[in-house]
Scaffold this active site. Sequence first.
Site, PDB file in Angstrom:
ATOM      1  N   LYS A 200      -1.432   6.058  -5.952  1.00 29.96           N
ATOM      2  CA  LYS A 200      -2.098   7.045  -5.098  1.00 29.96           C
ATOM      3  C   LYS A 200      -1.306   8.338  -5.032  1.00 29.96           C
ATOM      4  O   LYS A 200      -1.861   9.420  -5.043  1.00 29.96           O
ATOM      5  CB  LYS A 200      -2.317   6.483  -3.694  1.00 29.96           C
TER       6      LYS A 200
ATOM      7  N   TYR B 184       0.794  -1.226   0.000  1.00 24.00           N
ATOM      8  CA  TYR B 184       0.000   0.000   0.000  1.00 24.00           C
ATOM      9  C   TYR B 184       0.826   1.274   0.000  1.00 24.00           C
ATOM     10  O   TYR B 184       0.420   2.271  -0.572  1.00 24.00           O
ATOM     11  CB  TYR B 184      -0.950   0.027   1.199  1.00 24.00           C
TER      12      TYR B 184
END
Length: 52
Positions: free
Chosen positions: A49, A40
Amino acid sequence: MGGADWERWIVFLADREPIADGFTTAALSCGGSPLTAAIYRQGTIGAAKAHL
């Protein structure tokens, strides 16, 4: 999905008119647990992201 992918998707939808004028998009993110931090935060999901 990074910023360029997001933009292409929105242009695709806008050209076909399934979305209303003046719509807004939002990117949601989950930081994940320490166990998944490599994916992540430091992995491809984190890079996408960050690109948004």
